[in-house]
Design an enzyme around this catalytic site. Structure first.
Site, PDB file in Angstrom:
ATOM      1  N   HIS A 126       0.849  -1.102   0.054  1.00 20.99           N
ATOM      2  CA  HIS A 126       0.143  -0.094   0.178  1.00 20.99           C
ATOM      3  C   HIS A 126       0.809   1.218  -0.037  1.00 20.99           C
ATOM      4  O   HIS A 126       2.113   1.182   0.395  1.00 20.99           O
ATOM      5  CB  HIS A 126      -0.981   0.104   1.257  1.00 20.99           C
ATOM      6  CG  HIS A 126      -1.924  -1.158   1.552  1.00 20.99           C
ATOM      7  ND1 HIS A 126      -1.468  -2.181   1.714  1.00 20.99           N
ATOM      8  CD2 HIS A 126      -3.167  -1.290   0.983  1.00 20.99           C
ATOM      9  CE1 HIS A 126      -2.269  -3.330   1.907  1.00 20.99           C
ATOM     10  NE2 HIS A 126      -3.274  -2.543   1.570  1.00 20.99           N
ATOM     11  N   GLU A 172       2.534   2.535   3.413  1.00 21.32           N
ATOM     12  CA  GLU A 172       3.606   1.794   3.778  1.00 21.32           C
ATOM     13  C   GLU A 172       4.927   2.477   3.367  1.00 21.32           C
ATOM     14  O   GLU A 172       5.981   1.885   4.093  1.00 21.32           O
ATOM     15  CB  GLU A 172       3.779   0.346   3.338  1.00 21.32           C
ATOM     16  CG  GLU A 172       2.351  -0.590   3.811  1.00 21.32           C
ATOM     17  CD  GLU A 172       2.454  -2.073   3.352  1.00 21.32           C
ATOM     18  OE1 GLU A 172       3.220  -2.698   3.894  1.00 21.32           O
ATOM     19  OE2 GLU A 172       1.644  -2.296   2.123  1.00 21.32           O
ATOM     20  N   MET A 228      -8.114   1.996   1.267  1.00 14.30           N
ATOM     21  CA  MET A 228      -6.801   2.460   1.093  1.00 14.30           C
ATOM     22  C   MET A 228      -6.012   1.640   0.146  1.00 14.30           C
ATOM     23  O   MET A 228      -4.807   1.645   0.133  1.00 14.30           O
ATOM     24  CB  MET A 228      -5.998   2.295   2.597  1.00 14.30           C
ATOM     25  CG  MET A 228      -6.725   2.784   3.810  1.00 14.30           C
ATOM     26  SD  MET A 228      -5.905   2.756   5.206  1.00 14.30           S
ATOM     27  CE  MET A 228      -7.253   3.205   6.233  1.00 14.30           C
ATOM     28  N   ASN A 262     -16.503  -2.573   8.114  1.00 15.33           N
ATOM     29  CA  ASN A 262     -17.042  -1.471   9.207  1.00 15.33           C
ATOM     30  C   ASN A 262     -17.895  -0.542   8.591  1.00 15.33           C
ATOM     31  O   ASN A 262     -17.808  -0.254   7.377  1.00 15.33           O
ATOM     32  CB  ASN A 262     -15.729  -0.787   9.926  1.00 15.33           C
ATOM     33  CG  ASN A 262     -14.847  -0.226   8.982  1.00 15.33           C
ATOM     34  OD1 ASN A 262     -14.262  -0.760   7.945  1.00 15.33           O
ATOM     35  ND2 ASN A 262     -15.172   1.178   8.954  1.00 15.33           N
ATOM     36  N   HIS A 322      -8.138  -2.049  12.802  1.00 12.90           N
ATOM     37  CA  HIS A 322      -7.724  -3.096  12.148  1.00 12.90           C
ATOM     38  C   HIS A 322      -8.257  -4.390  12.317  1.00 12.90           C
ATOM     39  O   HIS A 322      -8.595  -5.232  11.527  1.00 12.90           O
ATOM     40  CB  HIS A 322      -6.279  -3.050  11.872  1.00 12.90           C
ATOM     41  CG  HIS A 322      -5.738  -3.992  10.807  1.00 12.90           C
ATOM     42  ND1 HIS A 322      -6.095  -3.736   9.465  1.00 12.90           N
ATOM     43  CD2 HIS A 322      -4.807  -4.919  10.797  1.00 12.90           C
ATOM     44  CE1 HIS A 322      -5.503  -4.533   8.695  1.00 12.90           C
ATOM     45  NE2 HIS A 322      -4.625  -5.320   9.540  1.00 12.90           N
TER      46      HIS A 322
END
Ligand code: HPA
Length: 281
Positions: A86, A89, A217, A241, A255
């Site tokens: 991602h 990161e 994301m 969620n 997470h």
């Protein structure tokens, strides 16, 4: 990255994969958080770890395993991308999209991508599967687009269209399959952000106002690279969620919550993807 450097990186990575596995491939499957179970359905699998492919990044996020898994799913030769890296990161866009481009060079003509997403649409519940009808690439619109830099003409055009980014025929197939299987398939627009923080209530209200149904994301970078290279794309969001549009609504997202929703989402997504593959021509 310069065009020649990217071309060389692509060739090196593609050659390294071919040296480890000479299997054919027609379709790339990109699995998101908690949805790795799909990989267990792959017949006669051969795994090439990302660590063995020059230029490939290895994910640091728990729940993401890194490797190209070759095999067959419902008779279709596939590569399953187990884990992806991602932007949050710290990896550059060329590296985030490298596996998609290598899969294209290995023969993949289409990509099925899944992700974990927060539901913004009030009709969405945890565990729902949303068919991506379109996306809003907020990362790209803010200047972090994987196609920025010299164009690699052998991959695709300088100015690719994103009008039908999510293939209408494949979407029809998914809708048909879901109805036949009795799976309630939602549909909507995915907003792709950088992360890694979850959104503020004000950001979520903004996303709802601009037409987003779900937020995540990942995915938009891979989709832009895939469309640039002429691949057909089908995308699904697993709603892990639901958005809290004000500070007083429920618990904040975590997470753990995202990973916990995986087992609810996986069987439904699996049923739809397998059905679409069964109709694959
Ligand atoms: N926001 C952004 N990304 C996510 C979310 C979210 O609520 N849930 C899973 N991925």
């Amino acid at each position: 990255m310069k065009e020649t450097d990217l071309q060389l990186t692509l060739e090196r990575a593609t050659d390294a994969v071919r040296a480890k596995c000479a299997r054919p491939c027609r379709l790339l499957l990109v699995l998101g958080s908690g949805l790795g179970g799909l990989a267990e359905e792959v017949e006669s699998p051969v795994r090439v770890p990302y660590g063995d492919i020059p230029g490939f990044a290895v994910s640091t996020v728990p729940g993401h395993r890194g490797g190209f898994l070759f095999g067959e799913l419902c008779g279709v030769p596939v590569i399953v991308m187990q884990g992806r890296v991602h932007f949050y990161e710290g990896y550059p866009m060329w590296q985030i999209t490298l596996p998609v481009r290598v899969a294209r060079l290995l023969g993949a003509e289409a990509m099925i991508v899944s992700n974990a997403a927060g539901g913004i649409n009030r009709d969405f519940r945890v565990g729902d599967v949303m068919l991506m009808t379109d996306h809003i690439n907020l990362l790209g619109m803010a200047g972090n687009n994987p196609l920025i830099g010299p164009n690699v003409d052998t991959l695709g055009p300088r100015f690719p269209s994103m009008t039908a980014a999510y293939d209408p025929l494949l979407r029809h197939s998914a809708v048909r399959v879901a109805a036949a299987a009795g799976v309630d398939l939602k549909q909507g627009v995915y907003a792709g952000l950088a992360g890694p923080n979850f959104e503020t209530p004000a950001e979520l209200r903004f996303l709802r106002a601009i037409g987003a149904d779900a937020v995540g994301m990942s995915t938009v970078n891979e989709v832009v690279a895939a469309r640039h290279a002429g691949m057909r794309v089908l995308g699904f969001s697993g709603i892990t969620n639901v958005a809290r549009l004000s500070q007083d609504e429920g618990e904040p997202p975590s997470h753990q919550e995202v990973l916990a929703a995986g087992p609810k989402i996986a069987p439904r997504m699996l049923a739809i993807v397998k059905g679409v593959l069964a109709e694959w021509t």
